[in-house]
Design a protein around this motif. Structure first.
Motif, short mmCIF file in Angstrom:
data_model
loop_
_atom_site.label_atom_id
_atom_site.label_comp_id
_atom_site.label_asym_id
_atom_site.label_seq_id
_atom_site.Cartn_x
_atom_site.Cartn_y
_atom_site.Cartn_z
N ASP A 8 0.83 -1.20 0.00
CA ASP A 8 0.00 0.00 0.00
C ASP A 8 0.87 1.26 0.00
O ASP A 8 0.43 2.33 0.39
N SER A 9 2.11 1.10 -0.44
CA SER A 9 3.03 2.22 -0.50
C SER A 9 3.84 2.11 -1.80
O SER A 9 3.29 1.79 -2.84
N HIS A 10 5.14 2.36 -1.74
CA HIS A 10 6.00 2.20 -2.91
C HIS A 10 7.43 1.94 -2.44
O HIS A 10 7.74 2.07 -1.25
N LYS A 11 8.29 1.57 -3.38
CA LYS A 11 9.68 1.24 -3.02
C LYS A 11 10.68 2.02 -3.86
O LYS A 11 11.84 1.61 -4.00
N LEU A 12 10.26 3.15 -4.41
CA LEU A 12 11.18 3.95 -5.21
C LEU A 12 12.31 4.53 -4.37
O LEU A 12 13.39 4.82 -4.89
N VAL A 216 -4.25 -9.25 0.37
CA VAL A 216 -4.44 -7.82 0.16
C VAL A 216 -5.92 -7.55 -0.09
O VAL A 216 -6.56 -8.24 -0.88
N VAL A 217 -6.45 -6.54 0.58
CA VAL A 217 -7.80 -6.07 0.33
C VAL A 217 -7.67 -4.69 -0.31
O VAL A 217 -7.19 -3.75 0.31
N PHE A 258 -4.77 -4.35 4.40
CA PHE A 258 -5.96 -3.59 4.04
C PHE A 258 -5.49 -2.26 3.46
O PHE A 258 -4.89 -1.43 4.16
N ARG A 259 -5.75 -2.03 2.18
CA ARG A 259 -5.20 -0.86 1.50
C ARG A 259 -6.04 0.39 1.79
O ARG A 259 -6.65 0.99 0.91
N GLY A 260 -6.01 0.76 3.06
CA GLY A 260 -6.78 1.91 3.50
C GLY A 260 -6.32 3.21 2.87
O GLY A 260 -7.14 4.09 2.56
N LYS A 261 -5.00 3.36 2.69
CA LYS A 261 -4.50 4.59 2.06
C LYS A 261 -5.07 4.75 0.66
O LYS A 261 -5.52 5.82 0.27
N ALA A 262 -5.03 3.67 -0.10
CA ALA A 262 -5.55 3.72 -1.47
C ALA A 262 -7.05 3.99 -1.47
O ALA A 262 -7.56 4.69 -2.35
#
Length: 365
Positions: A8-12, A216-217, A258-262
């Motif tokens: 629910d984030s990134h790895k850049l 993942v939800v 749980f992809r609450g941020k998205a």
């Protein structure tokens, strides 16, 4: 940490070299043309054995085309030399339907590129666990219900596929354990009104029956070109309360992400005004061989750079079509026309922050 893989984030942030290159080049094509993607999505096959109610790429038509393996072997070796670091096999069809998927996986890993899959897992190719699984970093299965009845309605598939998927996943998990492979194996459910009541049931199946690493939800995201618009108006504020209860299912060996941020970003108007990912950091290869800059614009000529059946990857990536796309995205693309919560959304938010929102006194680190 409930999201150790930063789904629910990134790895850049782990690729400061590419970020530095992007910051230096940006509008300068002569510098930008040689910045190759960190991550690619590749579709081995256009056909799919399911017709999911939420399918974003239904407009492409599930065409029975397959990636040419011999050509792809040459191109993927080149991509590895040029700096591509990862490939997710997914796409407009079901990737495991390709007859030579094991060869594709082995060639990709031999090129120094990490391999992953998003799949419905209703098909398990012959010798996949023997010949290919050891080369795969992770597998994420689209499993959008907790019962066979709801699964068949959402996936619009043959009766029995729900149990087949669970059986295939058990076989993959068992092979991983037996051979000591490091492949992470998880599932994802697209949260919809008709399956929301089955998320906990599915989580327990994934955790207790199959032995997956995570579930993942995630929220639905309307594709601009999709024929289906059934879920366009889903309000995820109505589902955010689920996060706390579902979090109780976590153990040392299983994570409910749980992809609450998205979901919260899904309904907001606060977005960046420029996409820095498409011209630089990722790309897409269709089963037909077309190289595109963005999965949200498949078959849009403005985002097509060339075809690996006709040219080398270097020729395509540094060619005139990508040059024009770079100019278009940097100057003319209206982000309001883009898909909400697209694949690169979190990356774009990060880049927008460090490029457009540099604070006062930034040098006082």
């Amino acid at each position: 940490m409930n999201d150790p893989h930063r789904i629910d984030s990134h790895k850049l942030t782990y690729h400061p070299d590419r970020v530095a290159e992007l910051l230096k080049s940006r509008d300068d094509w002569q510098m930008a043309k040689d910045i190759y993607p960190i991550y690619m999505e590749v579709s081995p096959v256009g056909a799919c054995n399911h017709r999911c109610t939420f399918c974003a790429v239904d407009y492409i038509g599930y065409k029975p085309v397959m990636l040419d393996v011999d050509i792809f072997k040459d191109r993927v070796a080149e991509m590895g030399r040029l700096g591509v670091r990862s490939i997710m096999f997914a796409g407009e069809g079901e990737p495991l339907l390709h007859k030579r998927i094991n060869d594709i996986i082995c060639a990709t890993k031999a090129s120094g590129i990490d391999v992953s899959f998003t799949t419905n897992a209703s098909v398990l190719p012959k010798r996949f666990t023997d010949d290919a699984l050891e080369h795969v970093s992770w597998i994420k299965v689209s499993l959008n219900a907790g019962t066979a009845e709801t699964y068949e309605k959402v996936h619009r598939c043959k009766p029995g596929d729900f149990d087949k998927v669970i059986g295939n996943l058990k076989a993959i998990v068992a092979a991983r354990k037996e051979n000591g492979y490091e492949c992470t194996i998880g599932a994802q459910i697209l949260l919809l009104p008709e399956n929301a009541h089955e998320v906990e049931t599915l989580a327990k199946i994934c955790r207790d029956e199959i032995g997956l690493d995570y579930l993942v939800v995630k929220p639905y995201s309307q594709h601009m070109f999709s024929e289906t618009t059934e879920y366009e108006g889903v309000n995820y504020e109505d589902f955010l309360h689920m996060e706390e209860d579902l979090g109780k299912l976590n153990t040392d060996d299983f994570r409910l992400v749980f992809r609450g941020k998205a979901m919260r970003d899904h309904g907001t108007e606060e977005r960046y005004d420029k996409c820095y990912s498409v011209p630089f950091l990722w790309g897409y290869i269709m089963a037909s061989g077309i190289v595109s800059g963005c999965s949200a614009y498949l078959l849009d000529k403005r985002f097509e750079f060339g075809n690996i059946n006709d040219n080398t990857f270097e020729e395509i990536w540094t060619g005139d079509a990508r040059k024009e796309n770079h100019r278009f995205v940097m100057n003319d693309l209206d982000i309001k026309e883009c898909r909400v919560n697209c694949r690169m959304d979190k990356v774009n938010r990060y880049l927008h922050d460090i490029i457009e929102h540099r604070p006062a006194h930034a040098n006082f680190i």
